[in-house]
Design an enzyme around this catalytic site. Structure first.
Site, short mmCIF file in Angstrom:
data_model
loop_
_atom_site.label_atom_id
_atom_site.label_comp_id
_atom_site.label_asym_id
_atom_site.label_seq_id
_atom_site.Cartn_x
_atom_site.Cartn_y
_atom_site.Cartn_z
N ASP A 74 0.88 -1.17 0.00
CA ASP A 74 0.00 0.00 0.00
C ASP A 74 0.91 1.22 0.00
OD1 ASP A 74 -1.67 2.13 0.51
OD2 ASP A 74 -2.83 1.11 2.06
N GLU A 167 1.64 3.09 12.93
CA GLU A 167 0.59 3.00 11.92
C GLU A 167 -0.51 2.18 12.58
OE1 GLU A 167 -1.97 1.65 10.13
OE2 GLU A 167 -0.74 0.41 8.80
N GLU A 176 -10.23 -2.73 14.88
CA GLU A 176 -8.99 -3.48 15.14
C GLU A 176 -7.77 -2.57 15.19
OE1 GLU A 176 -8.34 -6.93 12.75
OE2 GLU A 176 -9.52 -8.14 14.12
N HIS A 316 -5.36 0.15 1.18
CA HIS A 316 -5.89 -1.14 1.65
C HIS A 316 -7.02 -0.95 2.64
CE1 HIS A 316 -3.36 -0.43 5.23
NE2 HIS A 316 -4.05 -1.38 5.82
#
Length: 376
Positions: A74, A167, A176, A316
């Site tokens: 990505d 990240e 999540e 993504h």
């Protein structure tokens, strides 16, 4: 949480007046990449048949190289972080950095190459073992220390760090995600005046026409070879869909719902209820609301970041589609008004519960409803 495939004919980021007028709150970022990834990420539901918790399964899932391959490919994501670090070496020169959720260690390696004095890369999954090998193979063992464990349970060899980088973002920004882990690390180890990267994240909402897909995946259950299976339809519509949305489907303005300042916010700020008003830009039908997020690095010499919106390069994370029980017939200038309540699930804080209230009082449609969604 569902996913689908479609034609990813998403236009690249534009800084045109049209885009700016569409959402005055939308930040413009310089282009970081030349290409993007369209790989699908599959999220598996695993029966808990042993003593592992859902959090354990979450970390186990990140032990497989395939997930990291998808994230590394990505290029919107990875090149933005690389540019933030390499183009702002003054932030990293001779500084101690903590990388929360380091994965393969790519961000730690960027920081080391940018002149950091030392980087502590914390990774809970078995990928930590690979990260150690990667650090050694690239000659940075004297600068990068990989620590295997949960950030809430490990001890750093230093009392304070100058920078925390992570990240942490998930689908719908909060699904999540590792935000609470970043906030924990910030409160425990970040020096006064230290820097969190990224430091701002914002959630946005718009509305789309999506007749074909809703008919194919939701209405399908009304009549399955002559049998009523609409009980499954009720489950399907509660599950937000992660997908790339064609910008031509957008029928309303885009509204900023929530901005989070990662350097200052409290963990409880990830639960919120916010109002919205989406004004139709043309006569159309509305089948779903679409959420996406932007991330920005405001401590850089020049504002940097990226958007996961339908008018930006695909990532993504794609977008999150919330299908409505009603098909709204909306005329140009009319507004869908309501509120969205977002909170971590009580049993598994990495899951997200969403309550959507909406109403439309238009010339051809009058609807008022409350819907509940669960990102699992």
């Amino acid at each position: 949480m569902g996913q689908r495939k479609n034609d990813n004919n998403i236009n690249q980021c534009s800084s045109s007046k049209e885009d700016a007028d569409m959402n005055n709150n939308h930040l413009r970022f310089e282009e970081a990449v030349d290409e993007s990834s369209n790989l699908d990420q599959s999220m598996c539901d695993i029966e808990e048949s042993d003593d592992k918790t859902s959090a354990d399964y979450y970390f186990d899932s990140y032990s497989h190289f395939g997930i990291h391959e998808e994230m590394l490919k990505d290029t919107v994501r990875t090149k933005t972080y690389q540019n933030v670090i390499y183009q702002n070496r003054f932030l990293f020169k001779n500084k101690v950095v903590l990388d929360v959720g380091a994965g393969t260690g790519i961000l730690s390696l960027f920081c080391a190459k940018a002149g950091a004095e030392h980087v502590y890369a914390v990774e809970c999954s078995h990928m930590a073992d690979m990260a150690k090998e990667i650090v050694e193979a690239n000659g940075y063992s004297n600068v990068v220390t990989v620590l295997k464990g949960k950030i809430e349970e490990i001890e750093l060899p230093v009392a304070k760090v100058d920078i925390i980088i992570s990240e942490w973002m998930g689908y719908f920004l909060l699904f999540e995600n590792m935000l609470n882990s970043v906030l924990y690390a910030r409160d425990k180890w970040l020096v006064d005046g230290g820097v969190v990267l990224p430091d701002k994240a914002s959630l946005h909402l718009t509305a789309i026409e999506d007749t074909d897909y809703k008919e194919d995946k939701i209405e399908f259950w009304n009549n399955v070879y002559g049998f009523d299976m609409s009980c499954i339809k009720k489950q399907a519509i509660m599950e937000p869909l992660v997908d790339t949305v064609d910008q031509n489907q957008i029928a309303t303005n885009c509204q900023l719902l929530k901005t989070m300042d990662i350097s200052k916010m409290a963990p409880g700020d990830a639960s919120f209820t916010v109002p919205f008003k989406l004004v139709a830009e043309r006569d159309d039908y509305i089948h779903a609301l679409v959420a996406y997020f932007d991330v920005s690095f405001t401590k850089c010499h020049k504002l940097m970041g990226f958007s996961t919106g339908p008018r930006s390069r695909a990532t993504h994370w794609k977008q999150t589609v919330l299908y409505l029980e009603d098909v709204l017939t909306i005329c140009e200038g009319e507004a869908i008004v309501g509120s969205m309540a977002v909170a971590p699930n009580k049993k598994n804080p990495r899951d997200v519960d969403i309550m959507l209230k909406y109403s439309l009082n238009g010339r051809r449609c009058n609807v008022s409803r409350v819907q509940y969604y669960k990102m699992r």
